[in-house]
Scaffold this active site. Structure first.
Site, PDB file in Angstrom:
ATOM      1  N   SER A 148       1.249   3.634  -3.392  1.00 11.62           N
ATOM      2  CA  SER A 148       0.705   4.687  -4.269  1.00 11.62           C
ATOM      3  C   SER A 148      -0.685   5.145  -3.815  1.00 11.62           C
ATOM      4  O   SER A 148      -1.467   4.366  -3.302  1.00 11.62           O
ATOM      5  CB  SER A 148       0.586   4.167  -5.703  1.00 11.62           C
ATOM      6  N   THR A 183       8.796   4.759 -12.423  1.00 11.25           N
ATOM      7  CA  THR A 183       8.814   4.962 -13.879  1.00 11.25           C
ATOM      8  C   THR A 183      10.253   5.157 -14.382  1.00 11.25           C
ATOM      9  O   THR A 183      11.149   5.547 -13.621  1.00 11.25           O
ATOM     10  CB  THR A 183       7.984   6.203 -14.290  1.00 11.25           C
ATOM     11  N   GLY A 235       0.832  -1.200   0.000  1.00  8.73           N
ATOM     12  CA  GLY A 235       0.000   0.000   0.000  1.00  8.73           C
ATOM     13  C   GLY A 235       0.857   1.236   0.000  1.00  8.73           C
ATOM     14  O   GLY A 235       1.100   1.837   1.046  1.00  8.73           O
ATOM     15  N   GLU A 289      13.027  -3.985  -4.755  1.00  7.53           N
ATOM     16  CA  GLU A 289      11.879  -4.078  -5.654  1.00  7.53           C
ATOM     17  C   GLU A 289      12.304  -3.902  -7.107  1.00  7.53           C
ATOM     18  O   GLU A 289      11.738  -4.496  -7.997  1.00  7.53           O
ATOM     19  CB  GLU A 289      10.838  -3.019  -5.262  1.00  7.53           C
ATOM     20  N   SER A 334      -1.696  -4.080  -6.071  1.00  2.95           N
ATOM     21  CA  SER A 334      -1.737  -5.445  -6.592  1.00  2.95           C
ATOM     22  C   SER A 334      -2.013  -6.413  -5.452  1.00  2.95           C
ATOM     23  O   SER A 334      -1.435  -6.273  -4.367  1.00  2.95           O
ATOM     24  CB  SER A 334      -0.396  -5.811  -7.250  1.00  2.95           C
TER      25      SER A 334
END
Ligand SMILES: Cc1cc2nc3c(=O)[nH]c(=O)nc-3n(C[C@H](O)[C@H](O)[C@H](O)COP(=O)(O)OP(=O)(O)OC[C@H]3O[C@@H](n4cnc5c(N)ncnc54)[C@H](O)[C@@H]3O)c2cc1C
Length: 383
Positions: A126, A365, A124, A241, A158
């Site tokens: 974003s 990104t 948890g 990650e 997700s």
């Protein structure tokens, strides 16, 4: 310098391949097995092999093996297209974060369960207004008596619909500068006040969600590490990650099956096909060496922060080029009717084409990663 793996490491690779040859059938291979291949049963089988939490201390259920061993394992699982999503986040980042910052009670309770493949996590982080600029997050955790009260919203979460726990970041001091008032929590997903709503992605699949928190009470012993130091704890978690081989091999099964198909159908007589597939193989090998370098850093206890950013940036763009090239190559077959021997391969390519834009967004990104490479790698400070 010797780049070869040891005999023991090669034997470990062979053992994994042998296991997977009977556990993952060719017709069940999946792309993005770490996101879409959700099977608690398969994760529990890996747990029985001792292949979750491989690098962790034995007293918490781990095997105390090296990061290179773990890389060999994840490489083989993803190459085979195995359904590893159920334990992926616990194994890759929640476990290492608890080992680094968790209380003894949290480690003893949670880590052995992760190693058995019995617990599923979601992340948890974003929020609707906070993605790249995560430190601007607005979800609040107010300290009240013996618990924190959580209010706010997460997005793109997700596995929230199947998870046992959320590894969650929230603001615990609204008056502090934005990086300094954030803390991390382990939140049981069956706590009253949590509302999970599905988000369907472009492929039609449901793996991420919106999650709403309305006066959710989180016991104080579920705070991870130090209150208000969460931002500094997250930074190292993001390196785990970003740097894994899942950032390179998400669609490798499709690439491999397409090469096989191109050979069988004689498509490789076309020099353009040969050139395209060879170029992608070169890029896969380059990406692999970047990921191995990061794993080697971890074995030496060196923090791989700009190297992790470089690996993720390069590798996920390779994955996108694979998706594009394979879709073009199989394009004529994408319209085949179900039942055709090639329909499944074409369907996988079409799905990949739709999914691939996510590779350079999820986990940070490419633009943000290039900022990290510029600042931390090249020392180029913004003006
Ligand atoms: C498949 C998928 C799964 C995900 N799973 C999870 C999950 O489980 N948990 C979770 O918390 N999140 C998850 N996310 C969310 C993901 O982490 C965010 O989408 C990502 O961090 C980008 O944030 P954003 O979508 O808010 O985009 P924004 O931050 O709004 O960015 C929009 C655009 O602006 C660019 N940009 C923004 N800031 C800068 C800057 N400073 N310099 C240059 N360019 C900039 C970005 O590169 C991007 O192109 C998932 C995302 C995807 C696609």
């Amino acid at each position: 310098m010797d780049f070869a793996l040891t005999g023991e490491q090669e034997a470990f690779r062979a053992e994994i391949r042998e296991f997977l040859s009977s556990e993952v059938l060719a017709e069940e291979r999946v792309e993005d097995g770490w996101i879409s291949g959700y099977s608690r049963e398969f994760s529990q089988k890996l747990g029985q092999q001792g292949w979750i939490g491989l690098t962790w201390p034995k007293k918490y259920g781990g095997q105390e093996k090296s990061y290179l061993d773990r890389l060999i394992l994840t490489e083989e699982l993803l190459r085979a297209g195995a359904p590893v999503a159920a334990h992926w986040l616990g194994d890759r980042q929640v476990g290492p974060a608890l080992l680094a910052y968790g209380s003894e009670e949290q480690k003893q309770k949670i880590l052995p369960q992760v190693c058995k493949g019995e617990v599923v996590f979601c992340l948890g982080m974003s929020e609707p207004g906070s993605g790249s600029d995560l430190a601007s997050l607005q979800t609040r955790a107010n300290e009240e008596g013996d618990h924190y009260t959580l209010n706010g919203q997460k997005i793109w979460t997700s596995f929230a619909h199947v998870a046992d726990y959320a590894y969650l970041v929230a603001r615990t001091d609204p008056d502090a500068p934005k990086h300094r008032g954030i803390s991390e929590f382990l939140v049981a997903m069956d706590t009253p006040g949590i509302d999970v709503r599905p988000l369907i992605d472009a492929t039609g699949e449901h793996h991420f969600n919106e999650v709403f928190f309305d006066n959710v009470e989180v016991p104080k012993n579920r705070l991870i590490g130090e209150k208000n130091r969460g931002w500094y704890q997250i930074a190292s978690q993001l390196d785990y990650e970003r740097s894994g081989i899942e950032r390179l091999l998400s669609n490798y099964p499709l690439f491999q099956d397409t090469v096989r198909y191109a050979k069988e159908r004689g498509l490789t007589k076309d020099p353009l096909v040969r050139d395209t597939l060879s170029q992608l193989q070169i890029e896969l090998d380059l990406g692999r060496s970047m990921v191995y370098k990061v794993a080697w850093y971890l074995t030496q206890k060196i923090v791989p922060n700009y190297e992790a950013a470089m690996a993720k940036c390069f590798c996920t763009e390779v994955e996108q080029r694979i998706a594009k090239a394979v879709s073009e190559l199989l394009g004529d077959y994408a319209v085949l009717l179900p039942g055709s021997p090639h329909a499944r391969l074409a369907g996988r390519a079409a799905r990949e084409y739709l999914y691939a834009p996510a590779y350079t967004i999820q986990g940070g990104t490419s633009n943000i990663l290039r900022n990290i490479i510029a600042i931390r790698g090249l020392g180029l400070q913004p003006g």
